[in-house]
Every structure is written in C-alpha cells, then in structure tokens.
Design a protein around this motif. Structure first.
Motif, mmCIF file in Angstrom:
data_model
loop_
_atom_site.group_PDB
_atom_site.id
_atom_site.type_symbol
_atom_site.label_atom_id
_atom_site.label_comp_id
_atom_site.label_asym_id
_atom_site.label_seq_id
_atom_site.Cartn_x
_atom_site.Cartn_y
_atom_site.Cartn_z
ATOM 1 N N GLU A 100 53.202 2.000 -38.194
ATOM 2 C CA GLU A 100 52.842 1.360 -36.928
ATOM 3 C C GLU A 100 53.920 1.644 -35.873
ATOM 4 O O GLU A 100 53.619 1.987 -34.725
ATOM 5 N N ILE A 101 55.176 1.485 -36.284
ATOM 6 C CA ILE A 101 56.300 1.665 -35.364
ATOM 7 C C ILE A 101 56.403 3.118 -34.917
ATOM 8 O O ILE A 101 56.630 3.414 -33.737
ATOM 9 N N GLU A 102 56.219 4.054 -35.860
ATOM 10 C CA GLU A 102 56.284 5.476 -35.517
ATOM 11 C C GLU A 102 55.195 5.855 -34.531
ATOM 12 O O GLU A 102 55.407 6.680 -33.632
ATOM 13 N N ASN A 103 54.017 5.256 -34.679
ATOM 14 C CA ASN A 103 52.930 5.546 -33.746
ATOM 15 C C ASN A 103 53.279 5.072 -32.334
ATOM 16 O O ASN A 103 52.885 5.690 -31.342
ATOM 17 N N MET A 104 54.058 3.987 -32.252
ATOM 18 C CA MET A 104 54.455 3.464 -30.955
ATOM 19 C C MET A 104 55.402 4.406 -30.220
ATOM 20 O O MET A 104 55.440 4.420 -28.990
ATOM 21 N N THR A 105 56.154 5.205 -30.969
ATOM 22 C CA THR A 105 57.068 6.148 -30.316
ATOM 23 C C THR A 105 56.304 7.258 -29.607
ATOM 24 O O THR A 105 56.827 7.898 -28.693
ATOM 25 N N HIS A 106 55.040 7.487 -30.009
ATOM 26 C CA HIS A 106 54.232 8.552 -29.398
ATOM 27 C C HIS A 106 53.502 8.070 -28.144
ATOM 28 O O HIS A 106 53.507 8.746 -27.119
ATOM 29 N N ASP A 107 52.829 6.911 -28.246
ATOM 30 C CA ASP A 107 52.036 6.466 -27.092
ATOM 31 C C ASP A 107 52.238 4.999 -26.722
ATOM 32 O O ASP A 107 51.498 4.459 -25.902
ATOM 33 N N GLY A 108 53.210 4.341 -27.357
ATOM 34 C CA GLY A 108 53.526 2.970 -26.980
ATOM 35 C C GLY A 108 52.671 1.902 -27.626
ATOM 36 O O GLY A 108 52.878 0.720 -27.393
ATOM 37 N N LEU A 118 49.275 1.443 -34.601
ATOM 38 C CA LEU A 118 48.013 1.960 -35.138
ATOM 39 C C LEU A 118 46.919 0.911 -35.080
ATOM 40 O O LEU A 118 45.745 1.229 -34.894
ATOM 41 N N THR A 119 47.288 -0.350 -35.245
ATOM 42 C CA THR A 119 46.299 -1.436 -35.212
ATOM 43 C C THR A 119 46.473 -2.217 -33.913
ATOM 44 O O THR A 119 45.950 -1.826 -32.884
ATOM 45 N N ASN A 120 47.180 -3.314 -33.947
ATOM 46 C CA ASN A 120 47.456 -4.098 -32.743
ATOM 47 C C ASN A 120 48.704 -4.939 -32.988
ATOM 48 O O ASN A 120 49.240 -4.994 -34.093
ATOM 49 N N TYR A 121 49.176 -5.599 -31.928
ATOM 50 C CA TYR A 121 50.438 -6.331 -32.028
ATOM 51 C C TYR A 121 50.318 -7.604 -32.859
ATOM 52 O O TYR A 121 51.307 -8.083 -33.406
ATOM 53 N N TYR A 122 49.121 -8.155 -32.951
ATOM 54 C CA TYR A 122 48.934 -9.325 -33.807
ATOM 55 C C TYR A 122 49.217 -8.941 -35.255
ATOM 56 O O TYR A 122 49.939 -9.651 -35.969
ATOM 57 N N GLN A 123 48.660 -7.810 -35.694
ATOM 58 C CA GLN A 123 48.890 -7.339 -37.065
ATOM 59 C C GLN A 123 50.353 -6.974 -37.278
ATOM 60 O O GLN A 123 50.915 -7.203 -38.347
ATOM 61 N N LEU A 124 50.983 -6.409 -36.262
ATOM 62 C CA LEU A 124 52.399 -6.065 -36.359
ATOM 63 C C LEU A 124 53.241 -7.324 -36.586
ATOM 64 O O LEU A 124 54.126 -7.356 -37.444
ATOM 65 N N GLY A 125 52.924 -8.387 -35.822
ATOM 66 C CA GLY A 125 53.639 -9.651 -35.993
ATOM 67 C C GLY A 125 53.412 -10.255 -37.362
ATOM 68 O O GLY A 125 54.336 -10.763 -37.999
ATOM 69 N N GLY A 133 27.743 6.857 -31.203
ATOM 70 C CA GLY A 133 28.739 7.755 -31.775
ATOM 71 C C GLY A 133 30.087 7.723 -31.087
ATOM 72 O O GLY A 133 31.030 8.391 -31.524
ATOM 73 N N LEU A 134 30.226 6.943 -30.011
ATOM 74 C CA LEU A 134 31.491 6.841 -29.277
ATOM 75 C C LEU A 134 32.341 5.743 -29.913
ATOM 76 O O LEU A 134 31.982 4.565 -29.876
ATOM 77 N N LYS A 135 33.488 6.144 -30.489
ATOM 78 C CA LYS A 135 34.298 5.221 -31.275
ATOM 79 C C LYS A 135 35.406 4.557 -30.453
ATOM 80 O O LYS A 135 36.044 5.203 -29.617
ATOM 81 N N ALA A 136 35.614 3.274 -30.720
ATOM 82 C CA ALA A 136 36.765 2.574 -30.140
ATOM 83 C C ALA A 136 38.035 3.163 -30.727
ATOM 84 O O ALA A 136 38.064 3.581 -31.892
ATOM 85 N N ASN A 137 39.111 3.208 -29.918
ATOM 86 C CA ASN A 137 40.338 3.867 -30.359
ATOM 87 C C ASN A 137 41.555 3.099 -29.858
ATOM 88 O O ASN A 137 41.728 2.914 -28.647
ATOM 89 N N ASN A 138 42.393 2.638 -30.805
ATOM 90 C CA ASN A 138 43.589 1.884 -30.416
ATOM 91 C C ASN A 138 44.555 2.721 -29.597
ATOM 92 O O ASN A 138 45.195 2.220 -28.672
ATOM 93 N N ASN A 139 44.691 3.997 -29.952
ATOM 94 C CA ASN A 139 45.621 4.853 -29.223
ATOM 95 C C ASN A 139 45.204 5.029 -27.765
ATOM 96 O O ASN A 139 46.040 5.096 -26.865
#
Length: 432
Positions: free
Chosen positions: A129-137, A140-147, A390-396
């Motif tokens: 999750e943290i590594e993904n934040m270094t790419h786009d802030g 991978l999921t959301n901040y609730y899950q991170l907490g 077919g259009l998918k929601a995307n956290n990134n």
C-alpha cells in the motif's frame, strides 16, 4: 525507525498519563439494553453475514462480552474458512479485520493468527500500500484500510515504521477527503491507529525519537479537530454510519478537546433513535455501532483478559418477519433508472415494494445487458459496484460508481438502500 532516546522528565510526565484515565466514554445503560435488539438481530440473522461481515460481527460480539458459543463458534469457523478460500487475495483491511476478530479477548482463536502467519502477510500488504503511494499518492485500497492495518499490527506487535506512520497520517493528506469533504470514518480510524502507536511509544514497546512522537500527537490533535467540525446539530458526526467510529476516536482522545466541544450523551441518544428507525440494516454497520454503544473501542482488542463483562449471555432476539408494511401498500413500484458516463442511458423499472438499489440494477440488466450490465463484489459493508458497461472503478485513478437518488448522492450502499415509488435512481461514473 528512529533511534530510541530518553524523553525529558517533564515530557515523560506529560505523555505518560495513563491512557484509560483520559478516556471520556458514554454508553448505553443496562435498562436500555433492549434498545440494542435490532442491532443484534441484524448481526445474527442477516443473509449478508458472510466473509469479512462474519469478522465484523465476531469482533463486536467478543468486545461487548457476549458469551453465547452457539453464535461465536460458527462465526469463528466462517472467518477461518474465508481466509483459507481467499488466501493472498485478501486486502490489507480484510486481513486486519480478521486479525482483530480472531485475536480479540485472548481466546484460542488467536493461535490461528500465528499458525497462518497473518501478521507477516499484513506487513507485506501494508508495505505494498505504502509503495503504491510513492507512485501516485494513493494506497492500493483506501486510507480507512491503511489505518485498520496499522492498528492491527500495533495491537498484535507486528512490524511497522513509526516514522512512516507519522508521515503517512499527516492530516493534510488528500486521502482523508472524498469530493473535497473530510471523511469522518477514515479520520477516526487514523486516530485509533495513531493512538495505539503513541501508547506503544510511551510504554516503551516501540523505539522512536521525540520528533515522531510529537508528530503523531499533533496529528491526533488535528484529526480530532476535523472530526468535531463535522458534528451535526443532532449530535451525529459526519453521518449515521460514520458516527460509531468517530465516537470511538473521541473516547480515546479526550485529552485533545474540551468537554464542552462534544455532548457524548446527545450523540448516543440520536444513534439510539436511528436504531429504532431501522437505520442499521447491514451487519458491519450494526456491529460497529454496537461496540461503541457498549463503551468499547477497537483498542480494547488486546486487553490481557477475557472480555467477560458487558452483555454476557444477553438474550439474542430471534428473527421476526417485518410486519410494518401496511396491508394495502402496492405490491410493485416503478422507478426511473439511469446510467451516466459521457452520456445518459435511461429506462423505467418495475420492482416489488421493499426492493433495494441492487434489485433495480439487476432488473435493468435483464432488459439490456450492453447498456445496463455491471459487476458487483462483496465487502464488509455489503455489495458494491465495481464496473458498469465494462468500465471499472480504479483507486489509482480515484474513480468510482456513485449512487444517486433524485440527483442527490446516497450514503447507503447498493445492497441496503430501499427504493421508493416514482424515484429517480442513477449510477454515475465519478471521480473523488
């Protein structure tokens, strides 16, 4: 992780106040336990009590002291089987929730956590999750899950960097916001996680330097202020469903606000009124608020004693059919349903009275798979829409499918919002 330093004596005295003495808690009195029946009924009789929903319910029942093993054991087995089925496909938040549920109150289930290396898997998930934040802030999921992930690792002595935690949970981070609005439950979960980390630093369980400790305490202060700024006139904080987590955060951080800033009893009374009006129809929502109303928080998970106090062998109400529908109400209702992407696709749908948003979408799909086709996944809070056409929601990309009624965004999910006759329903491709 920073090097350990001795705090100055005055600083140590300030930070070493026993956390439980700083808690401001209001809870349902014993004579009002009957008002919790709807929550317990939802938690134990719902068709959605599967997967991580089972973990939500198990965690709550244990924290409030319910000892009924005919309820506890099946839930425990469901959670373990779910781990076996999903394996590495579990998200950081799901792993964290399962860890909390199985580890709560020092039962034999705690062995499962270590035999199946759940903490190690959670550490890896959190790092991803943290590594993904270094790419786009964004994680991978959301901040609730991170907490939730940080909280579980903190409570069960997993590995994490306090310096990373201090940096990640800065109150100005964009991930606390949705459509420019501060998200109360996300901020509240961060307060719980940061409070756990802070207690670990104070008690010497984790090494750090004074800068990290100061930053974490400052973050708690700022987040508490933001949470209180979302308090409504009736006492709700954010909305009905975020109030339970917000109350937990305020329980453990009462040294960061004045008593006059929050009337806990007013909030409790309003939540009890919401329960009587049938607001909590999902097991996860019911479980979360039950924990809070009994004066418990997720920080109570790692207590070194069995959770034997509280509701004990409280009589769980059996499920009774809803008899509130007037006998002359129409069997079917008609609604206007639209999908909005770059253009709008609309149809009129007839469904039985009492249907939810998801039922409408399923009927529309039967009429035209190309235009109204969608995919759905289950979460702790029930089903949610992952794609339409077919259009998918995307956290990134920070995109999602927004649910609206007569042009207003809904706070309830697709599986529990009950639709009404002549209502205008819309699923809209949106960005947050």
């Amino acid at each position: 992780m920073g090097q350990s330093h001795l705090l100055p004596i005055l600083g140590l005295l300030f930070f070493s106040l026993i956390p439980n003495q700083l808690c401001k808690i209001c809870e349902v009195s014993e004579e009002n336990y009957f008002r919790l029946h709807p929550l317990l009924s939802t938690m134990t009789n719902s068709k959605y009590t599967t997967g991580t929903q089972s973990a939500d319910v198990l965690l709550s029942l244990r924290l409030v002291g319910i000892q009924n093993q005919t309820l506890i054991q099946p839930l425990s087995q469901q959670v373990k089987k779910y781990v076996g089925r999903k394996g590495s496909n579990l998200s950081s938040g799901q792993l964290a929730l399962i860890t909390l549920a199985l580890g709560a109150c020092r039962t034999a289930d705690e062995i499962f956590i270590y035999e199946n290396h759940l903490l190690g898997h959670l550490e890896n998930k959190l790092q991803a999750e943290i590594e993904n934040m270094t790419h786009d802030g964004s994680p991978l999921t959301n901040y609730y899950q991170l907490g939730l992930g940080v909280l579980a690792l903190c409570l069960f002595r997993g590995q994490y960097s306090t310096s990373q935690v201090a940096e990640l949970f800065a109150p100005e981070n964009k991930n606390y916001y949705f459509h420019g609005q501060f998200t109360v439950d996300t901020g509240a979960m961060a307060v719980l996680a940061l409070t756990c980390v802070k207690r670990g630093l104070i008690n010497g369980q984790t090494k750090t330097d004074k800068k990290d400790l100061r930053s974490i305490d400052d973050h708690i202060q700022s987040l508490v202020k933001k949470i209180l700024s979302e308090k409504k006139e009736n006492g709700l904080i954010g909305n009905t469903f975020s109030t339970g987590t917000a109350m937990q955060a305020l329980f453990v951080s009462s040294d960061h606000y004045k008593e006059s800033e929050w009337n806990c009893q007013q909030t409790l009374d309003t939540i009890l009124k919401e329960i009587s009006q049938g607001a909590f129809t999902l097991p996860a929502a019911a479980a979360q608020v039950l924990t809070t109303l009994m004066g418990k928080t997720y920080l109570d998970v790692d207590k070194d004693f069995s959770c034997a106090s509280g509701l004990g062998n409280f009589n769980i109400p059996s499920h009774e059919p809803d008899t509130t529908t007037p006998p002359n109400s129409p069997t079917n209702i008609s609604v206007h349903y639209s999908v909005k992407i770059s253009e709008i696709y609309s149809t009129t749908i007839t469904v039985p009275s009492g249907s939810v948003f998801l039922d409408v979408m399923e009927e529309a799909r039967k009429k035209n798979e190309t235009v109204f086709g969608f995919t759905v996944e289950q979460s702790s809070w029930g089903p949610y829409i992952t794609s339409v056409q077919g259009l998918k929601a995307n956290n990134n990309d920070r995109t999602y499918w927004e649910l609206l009624s007569n042009g207003r965004s809904l706070s309830q999910g697709v599986g529990n919002y009950v639709v009404h006759n002549s209502e205008g329903l819309e699923v809209r491709w949106s960005k947050y």
